[in-house]
Write an enzyme that holds these catalytic residues in place. Sequence first.
Site, PDB file in Angstrom:
ATOM      1  N   LYS A   1     -13.730   5.643   6.649  1.00 23.01           N
ATOM      2  CA  LYS A   1     -13.885   6.807   5.769  1.00 23.01           C
ATOM      3  C   LYS A   1     -15.354   7.076   5.492  1.00 23.01           C
ATOM      4  O   LYS A   1     -15.773   8.222   5.336  1.00 23.01           O
ATOM      5  CB  LYS A   1     -13.130   6.570   4.457  1.00 23.01           C
ATOM      6  CG  LYS A   1     -13.129   7.788   3.525  1.00 23.01           C
ATOM      7  CD  LYS A   1     -12.094   7.629   2.427  1.00 23.01           C
ATOM      8  CE  LYS A   1     -12.567   6.649   1.383  1.00 23.01           C
ATOM      9  NZ  LYS A   1     -13.645   7.210   0.530  1.00 23.01           N
TER      10      LYS A   1
ATOM     11  N   HIS B   1       0.839  -1.191   0.000  1.00 22.96           N
ATOM     12  CA  HIS B   1       0.000   0.000   0.000  1.00 22.96           C
ATOM     13  C   HIS B   1       0.876   1.244   0.000  1.00 22.96           C
ATOM     14  O   HIS B   1       1.996   1.217   0.523  1.00 22.96           O
ATOM     15  CB  HIS B   1      -0.926   0.022   1.220  1.00 22.96           C
ATOM     16  CG  HIS B   1      -2.117  -0.861   1.057  1.00 22.96           C
ATOM     17  ND1 HIS B   1      -2.987  -0.750   0.014  1.00 22.96           N
ATOM     18  CD2 HIS B   1      -2.576  -1.888   1.817  1.00 22.96           C
ATOM     19  CE1 HIS B   1      -3.947  -1.654   0.137  1.00 22.96           C
ATOM     20  NE2 HIS B   1      -3.709  -2.363   1.214  1.00 22.96           N
TER      21      HIS B   1
END
Length: 918
Positions: free
Chosen positions: A580, A147
């Site tokens: 999120k 990532h």
Amino acid sequence: MNQFSDDKDQSLREDIRRLGRILGDTVRQQHGDQAFDLIETIRQNAIRFRRDADQAARAELEATLDTLSNDQTTQVIRAFSYFSHLVNLAEDQHHIRRTRAHLIAGSAPRQGSLAHTIEALYNTGHDTRQLLDFFQTAQVNPVLTAHPTEVQRKSILNCQMAITRLLDERDRMQLTPEESAANEEALARAVLTLWQTRMLRMSKLSVLDEVENGLSFYDYTFLRELPQLYAGLEDLLSSKDPLHQPVDLPSFMKMGSWIGGDRDGNPFVTASVLEKTLAMQANRAFKFYLEELHTLGSQLSMATLLVQVSPDLLALAQRSPDHSPHRADEPYRLAVSGMYARLAATYKDLLGMEAIIHASGPAPAYTSAEELSADLDTVHRSLLANGSAAITRGRLRHLRRAVSVFGFYLAPVDLRQNSDVHERVVAELLQAANPAVHYLELDEEQRIALLVQEISSSRPLASPYLTYSEETQSELSIYRAAATAQQRYGKGAVPNCIISKTDGVSDMLELALLLKESGLLHPDQARLDVNIIPLFETIEDLQNSAPAMDRLFALPAYARLLASRDHAQEVMLGYSDSNKDGGFLTSGWELYKAELDLVAVFAKHQVRLRLFHGRGGSVGRGGGPSYQAILAQPAGAVQGQIRLTEQGEVITAKYGNPEVGRRNLEVLAAATMEASLLAHTEAAPRPEFLSAMEELSAHAFIAYRDLVYETEGFEQYFWESTVIAEIAGLNIGSRPASRKKSTAIEDLRAIPWVFSWSQCRLMLPGWFGFGAAVQAYLQAHPDNGLQILQAMFKEWSFFSTVLSNMEMVLAKSDIGIASRYAQLVKDESLRNRIFPRIQAEHELTIAVLKTISGQDELLSTNPLLKRSIRNRFPYLSPLNHVQVELLERYRNGDSDERVRRGIHLSINGIAAGLRNSG
């Protein structure tokens, strides 16, 4: 005021000062006294400001930094960034030092260690047989993912490893004055090499670059430390047995990987990349085995004149192509030489590569890793049977375990793809086969009926005579590559297929259909060769997860397939996107409730649940201490099996150092045992706790969504007040920062979302909404609300873990520094509408956290993190300040390449100082 009040920290203080002095000497030698004096002035003012809140020091610091030239700015950033790296190394070494001191002193085992867990289990009535039964079905898998938060180059890591080894040498050896001077000189060379090594990558990482970086941790840690962990655990269990019988555990802990198989939003992961990934992994495993076998052969020099051997061992020796007269009476050497020859032949057959040390002669290749294991077991049994048990406990023991754990593929590679892609591919396949079928127009039940029909039929849907879209061809080819990989390397090479954004049963059946088309699902045998794993990510998807699995298990066609997977089903839970989507508190609560509901559904259908936790490094992405996180799972959620992701820079922090790596692996094993075998000592949460949590979550959700998704201009505020735009230009990952070409927060990946808030020191995803939620709850329950929240903190591990993680985030935040980033927002009215809201919520959250926990200051119960922040954070402030200055220059049109490079260097340095920023 002494920064180090605890005598136990004296060695840490000495290491930090030593490394800091060597770095300072390096700067002076390379760039002169003026550069050194500038950096030293900044360092001293930063310490004064951080330690004493000295406003004069802050003013002097800012005045100095604001007037730096571009070249001076680069030097300052590099100096403070490398100092952060060196402090990290010193802290890791101190952790090892304290652990060793604890063991040498014979103190009680520390919480989180396997010794502590085993002792606790025996003290609560468990015996060796029960523990051995547990390990027969246990499964603990840390899964490495690539990532874009791992900003360090492998070359930097190699430099750091050299420094770590030298620090360790000082700890473990009583050095003579001459040896101490040589060590100091070697440290100076290593720091100079680090200083002269480029911190940034010149080009963007490819997927195979990420694979190679991931493989480094097998060299550093996994290949040697995992076998050591097993050996220690087996010896521990044997010592508890009344007869001290040797214990041989199954390989319940293995590494996993997404690198090279995660296609969700990454168009660069293809069938070819998967094939190359597996070949690179296999190459690493074979090289290790060949080297170990060669060394083992040199060690097993026992002669038949002096020892007896088993008939099986003698037969193994006789099959060896080694006909040297010098080894004619050394059957163990001959046996190992024969194994080496067979493994070298396998290496050439599978990978087309020659062993560095040539075999003694031709030999048939192994058909599987299990055959190699069987030969090693033959050596082991012969030694045991003929008075050489002690010899089995060295290199042979570790090699046997390594082959069992890593096989011929090193680590299983998971495939992952978004459900939207599967949907489009299946729709195209169905319509190509029958133009009357309009799959995308069908409702969920119609889709389920059609898909069940297709996966129950042996008739292939795809035709070699039809032309399909590039997307469809790509999806089919990667699953076919997975089927080939299983045949080549073993079934464990590609065992899992994950569906991102799962929101219904059809998403899972679509994957099943693609697996059938690729030879990984066999309708005639009701056999599935991989695990179909739904990934529930958003708040809504988490809420729908249990009903979706209930509906899936009710399908006879799927139930038959599940039987071929030992009636076990894995479900992945997404921490990042749910955060999120709904904020920190709501995400945690919905994950907890989803787990409870899944436990009930799986029990109803008599299916074994294995949860895969998609946790990031930061709290804003589900991170935090793994031990507490596992123990805070609801009852029944950890049934001896757990998988969890290890992401970004956390991989380096956890596994870059071998000893630290083994301790972290041990923590995962210990926590899984405790969560599975020790009855929850705390009572089930009281009804008023559940009710309070539901109210808190609802209030926090409203506060978070109101700011992030419903405040006009917030998207613009985010892009202008953080480094999100500049992160996209940093060569730190192969995957794009957004799923689509837009600036919408909905389309942004959770990783750069959290990473950006960390860089500006707000850490907003890890706490926002909690203060407003508690305030609203207390207003609604003025009489007993606070008492309930305080009782939740004391009695409920889930709630206390949530607050503990939030406390760590808040301690790393700095609202003063964040205010500097807010000044980057050009629209003053927008800035004044949003930042004060964030600041007020930050202050409120800290206040209510202290009130609930009863603490006077943050981290009063976490002295280790408090010490770490005290050591490193004075050196972060200059980096943040310089980053803001460079962002202003860059966004105002300064095209000097040194400005852009300086921004990227500062991102690297701040990430190093925070350690878990994404």
